[in-house]
Design an enzyme around this catalytic site. Structure first.
Site, short mmCIF file in Angstrom:
data_model
loop_
_atom_site.label_atom_id
_atom_site.label_comp_id
_atom_site.label_asym_id
_atom_site.label_seq_id
_atom_site.Cartn_x
_atom_site.Cartn_y
_atom_site.Cartn_z
N HIS A 24 0.84 -1.21 0.00
CA HIS A 24 0.00 0.00 0.00
C HIS A 24 0.87 1.25 0.00
CE1 HIS A 24 -4.01 -1.92 0.93
NE2 HIS A 24 -3.16 -2.92 1.00
N ASP A 121 -5.79 5.83 1.73
CA ASP A 121 -5.89 4.44 1.29
C ASP A 121 -7.34 3.96 1.53
OD1 ASP A 121 -5.51 1.69 1.15
OD2 ASP A 121 -3.54 1.77 2.11
N THR A 143 -5.96 0.58 -4.00
CA THR A 143 -4.67 0.00 -4.40
C THR A 143 -4.85 -1.32 -5.17
OG1 THR A 143 -4.51 -1.17 -2.31
CG2 THR A 143 -3.43 0.98 -2.42
#
Ligand code: UDP
Length: 465
Positions: A24, A121, A143
């Site tokens: 990530h 994220d 991601t």
């Protein structure tokens, strides 16, 4: 992605927040570098100390290509037990990161470093609540591939029923998915309690409140899937997020991601590769998190022994004890086992002829972008879906099928390596790889689809549209 004209002007400050995992941090840090390259102020918090047995190594520098890292004490400073589940660890990290982030936002509510936007994220979507609490804009960053995002979204909306009742699921215009092609959290929920809820529900629940949604993929790679996802959310693809030197080359000296949570055996790996003929080496890696069962580790070791090819195998410290007794000594003539390596340098080395991989999304994009054929041995998470696309859709590799006991057998591993490196299909794989490599570069290059999406974002941040 290229620099915009007004490189010197902006005082826009963007904070990029990743969850604490190599797969990530890499794409999010890469995105941060692009923002810094066009002149924005960008900062990226990272956990500065870790007692986690997976991640002992710390970032090697506090600034990576003009992106200052903001080290903070994570939950890792507390003692953790071997039996703690991943979800419990996530909860602890959520708490410590939440405190840190609120403090950061408070300190930068005004002044020259006032935060304009937080790119977060998508798996830590709770960040958006904090960001919105301060009246700041938020951009979700996915991601994983668009196909995988679409499957999770379909589960979230209850458009597909899991566990599967028909043996396969069908999403408009997508390939048919059997259970073995689905993310493991969808196909086998019993084995991974809580994960599906986290990825399907939490990623999408608040997504309508995000000001932008980005995904680390590119339009031409998944045209149907992108179209489908866009019909539900204003998704923008900005990938593949690899260091610029491997694609469009427009960020000077951007050769590696810049933060490694593992200590790399760089010089021994590269020296060893230098000593091997062109296209002769099998590179083997299962990324930063996958844990192979002992029987699988043994089959893979035997498969590499059976193969006539040399191999460079990354076996993380925590996995080393599963190697067969004396394996390293017995194979010293043809193989090198390292605990971590500079994967991009390895994949772009001329002696590497194929990549035996778990099909993590970064590894998959890296192989596609660098033109290396894949032998897919998916383990969990999104990897089975990536493996399906590798073999059936993009046709850039072979997938090793698991037997009923869930293990890929040595003979099949050897057959797949041969097919990719020198079989009839190998030629087609190489042709396809040449194509994908160019398409990936074009997406990131001046005027490419990902470049245009990135520029739109920057222009909006700068109030130009
Ligand atoms: N990687 C690396 N050295 C290694 C193994 C992996 O630098 O020895 C990098 C790899 O280039 C990729 C990341 O670690 O960028 C792993 O991400 P991926 O999504 O492939 O797998 P994950 O670790 O998330 O399962």
């Amino acid at each position: 992605m290229g620099s915009l004209e007004e490189k010197e002007t902006p005082k826009v400050h963007v904070v990029v927040v990743s969850c604490h995992a190599q797969g990530h941090i890499n794409p999010l840090l890469q995105f941060a570098k692009h923002l810094a390259h066009v002149g924005l102020q960008v900062t990226l918090p990272v956990i500065s100390s870790s007692s986690d047995h997976h991640y002992r190594h710390l970032p090697r520098s506090l600034t990576v290509d003009h992106v200052p890292l903001l080290p903070y004490q994570g939950a890792e400073t507390e003692t953790e037990t071997e039996t703690e589940t991943v979800l419990a660890l996530w909860e602890r990290r959520k708490a410590s990161m939440g405190v840190y982030l609120k403090e950061l936002m408070r300190c930068h509510e005004d002044g020259s470093k006032r935060i304009s936007c937080v790119v977060y994220d998508s798996v830590i979507s709770w960040v958006l609540d904090i960001v919105k609490g301060f009246g700041v804009m938020g951009a979700a960053f996915f991601t994983q591939s668009c196909a995988v995002n679409s499957i999770y979204y379909s589960v979230y909306k209850h458009w597909v029923s899991v566990p599967l009742d028909k043996g396969w699921i069908c999403v408009d215009g997508f390939p048919l998915f059997e259970a073995l092609d689905l993310p493991s959290f969808v196909a086998d929920q019993g084995k991974y309690p809580g994960f599906l809820q986290h990825l399907a529900d939490e990623q999408f629940q608040r997504l309508n409140e995000a000001d932008w949604i980005f995904a680390n993929t590119f339009d031409a790679l998944e045209p149907q899937e992108v179209k489908w996802m866009e019909s539900h959310f204003p998704f923008k693809n900005i990938g593949p997020m690899l260091p610029s030197m491997y694609l469009d080359g427009r960020i000077p000296n951007d050769k590696d991601y810049g933060v490694s949570l593992f200590e790399s055996n760089t010089s021994s790996s590269m020296k060893w590769l230098d000593s091997k003929p062109e296209n002769s080496v099998v590179y083997v890696s299962f990324g930063s998190a996958a844990e192979l069962g002992k029987p699988q580790m043994e089959e893979l070791a035997e498969g590499l022994k059976l193969s006539t090819k040399s191999f460079l195998w990354v076996v993380r410290e925590s996995e080393l004890h599963k190697l067969p007794h004396k394996f390293i000594d017995e194979t010293a003539e043809k193989g090198l086992v390292v605990k971590w390596c500079p994967q991009l340098q390895v994949l772009s080395h001329k002696s590497v002829g194929c990549f035996v991989t778990h099909c993590g999304w970064n590894s998959t994009l890296e192989a596609l972008s660098l033109g290396v054929g894949l032998v897919a041995m998916a383990q969990w998470s999104d990897q089975p879906t990536n493996a399906k696309y590798v073999e059936d859709v993009w046709k850039v590799g072979k997938r090793v099928r698991m037997e009923e006991d869930g293990v890929c057998k040595r003979e099949m591993i050897e057959v797949c390596i041969n097919e990719v490196m020198e079989g009839e299909d190998g030629e087609e794989i190489k042709r396809n790889l040449r194509k994908w490599r160019e398409v990936a570069k074009a997406a990131m290059d001046e005027g490419g689809s990902s470049d245009m999406n990135f520029k739109d974002f920057v222009n909006q941040l700068l109030g130009r549209t």
